[in-house]
Design an enzyme around this catalytic site. Structure first.
Site, PDB file in Angstrom:
ATOM      1  CG  ASN A   1      -4.663  -6.243   9.897  1.00 50.43           C
ATOM      2  OD1 ASN A   1      -5.037  -7.187   9.216  1.00 50.43           O
ATOM      3  ND2 ASN A   1      -4.512  -6.321  11.208  1.00 50.43           N
TER       4      ASN A   1
ATOM      5  NE  ARG B   1      -3.555   0.244   0.154  1.00 50.87           N
ATOM      6  CZ  ARG B   1      -4.536   0.183  -0.734  1.00 50.87           C
ATOM      7  NH1 ARG B   1      -4.884   1.250  -1.428  1.00 50.87           N
ATOM      8  NH2 ARG B   1      -5.173  -0.965  -0.959  1.00 50.87           N
TER       9      ARG B   1
ATOM     10  CG  HIS C   1      -6.420  -0.620   3.066  1.00 52.34           C
ATOM     11  ND1 HIS C   1      -5.782   0.597   2.969  1.00 52.34           N
ATOM     12  CD2 HIS C   1      -7.321  -0.645   2.047  1.00 52.34           C
ATOM     13  CE1 HIS C   1      -6.278   1.280   1.953  1.00 52.34           C
ATOM     14  NE2 HIS C   1      -7.208   0.544   1.369  1.00 52.34           N
ATOM     15  CB  CYS C   2      -0.967  -2.015   5.679  1.00 51.12           C
ATOM     16  SG  CYS C   2      -1.856  -1.085   6.932  1.00 51.12           S
ATOM     17  CB  ILE C   3      -0.164  -6.412   3.063  1.00 45.71           C
ATOM     18  CG1 ILE C   3      -1.516  -7.122   3.222  1.00 45.71           C
ATOM     19  CG2 ILE C   3       0.537  -6.235   4.407  1.00 45.71           C
ATOM     20  CD1 ILE C   3      -1.422  -8.545   3.739  1.00 45.71           C
TER      21      ILE C   3
END
Length: 359
Positions: free
Chosen positions: A349, A88, A351-353
């Protein structure tokens, strides 16, 4: 010319995707015990995304065979170097114009704060990743450097409105020589938006200086989900209440008042346990974990695919209410709960990956 002047804009995440970018987790200072549990969680996410869109997975050559044991040929493997797995923030933000042409924004990445409060020192590969990936896909690149920005720091409705947090974008480790007004103008010019909503805060103890994607997200036209707790003794209460006050007084870029949906945070506070701490191997200059450290757990850190919404789960009483709210908001998508504590241990989490590639 700026991307906005050229007719480009950032689509909403819930608009159709061509695919998703992800990175195989191998950094010892982020992923405990050689990342075994994290790789299982990543793999479950990847296989869910692959049901409705392409997944591009960046993997170092010495980990490709390992990744294939989890994923087989369900993804497109690319050998592009990276320092960690936060797609992200290190992948490109891809814009689209009215002809369907794409433009990849290449931001300056300094590991969430550079010399001031960055989380690791060796981020050279991460800073080169966005352009390298875009070129592999044949997407034109717009060099936005030296403007520092991460994908998790922005959220758009795809209709001219952008949401950010002051705590992140005004942090001394990002663009200290620019005023708030100058930063806002760059966001408008670079992302093709007309209005920026500034929330004061993100999630308590979020080490990204409180990215917006962990606390609030657009879920439709003039609809926002906000991380919330009714526990006034929790530090998150005052932070979320301040955000709510802003959102209730705001409109979107079209002048429509916002409908805010409160998304509960987990009842049980997620912290670093002794067993977790023993599994990390930190590099010199890397921000180290501490026993009892509170982790920034949030159900808002979900990811919307073409046919599903992937939402973190923490073996918590609020897991089901979070899923139920998302099913109400996305009635035509599958709601898939993913056990996600092993991703949270890395500092983010779902969304971050993930980083969407719009259609």
């Amino acid at each position: 010319m700026t991307p906005k002047e050229m007719g480009y804009a950032m689509p909403a995440e819930y608009f159709p995707h061509y695919g998703t970018l992800m990175i195989w987790p191998t950094r010892p200072g982020s992923w405990t015990y050689d990342g075994k549990a994290a790789k299982e969680a990543f793999s479950r996410i990847i296989l869910e995304i692959a049901k409705s869109e392409e997944v591009y997975l960046l993997v170092a050559p010495d980990h490709i065979e390992e990744a294939k044991t989890y994923l087989g040929e369900e993804v497109i493997y690319l050998n592009i170097p990276s320092n960690d797995a936060w797609a992200r923030d290190t992948g490109p933000t891809i814009l689209v114009n009215s002809q369907g042409e794409k433009l990849a924004m290449d931001w300056e990445f300094n590991a969430w704060g550079g010399d001031y409060d960055g989380l690791y020192q060796d981020y050279e590969d991460d800073n080169l990743l966005a352009s390298a990936f875009a070129q592999k896909l044949g997407i034109s690149v717009y060099d936005a450097k030296p403007f520092v920005l991460e994908g998790g720091a922005i959220h758009t409705d795809g209709q001219g409105t952008l949401m950010v947090t002051e705590s992140c974008l005004l942090s001394p480790g990002r663009n200290p020589d620019l005023t708030k007004e100058e930063i806002e103008q760059k966001l408008k010019d670079f992302l093709g938006v007309d209005k920026v909503i500034w929330l004061p805060y993100g999630i308590y103890e979020d080490e990204t200086n409180e990215h917006v994607d962990n606390v609030a997200a657009f879920v439709g036209t003039a609809k926002v989900v906000l991380a919330w707790t009714d526990d006034e003794s929790d530090p998150q209460y005052a932070m979320s209440a301040a955000n709510l006050k802003v959102l209730e007084a705001e409109t979107d870029a079209k002048g429509r008042p916002l409908t805010i949906y409160k998304m509960p945070i987990p009842d049980k506070t997620q912290v670093i346990e002794e067993e977790d701490l023993l599994g990390y191997r930190f590099a010199q200059g890397e921000d180290e974990r501490t026993l009892g450290e509170r982790l920034a757990a949030s159900y808002v850190n979900f990811y919307v695919t073409n046919d599903a919404v992937l939402v973190p789960q923490f073996d918590d009483p609020q897991d089901k209410p979070a899923r139920d709210l998302l099913q109400e908001l996305f009635p035509h998508r599958r709601i898939v709960g993913i056990p996600a504590r092993d991703i949270l241990l890395g500092g983010g989490n779902i969304h971050c990956i993930t980083q969407q590639i719009p259609l």
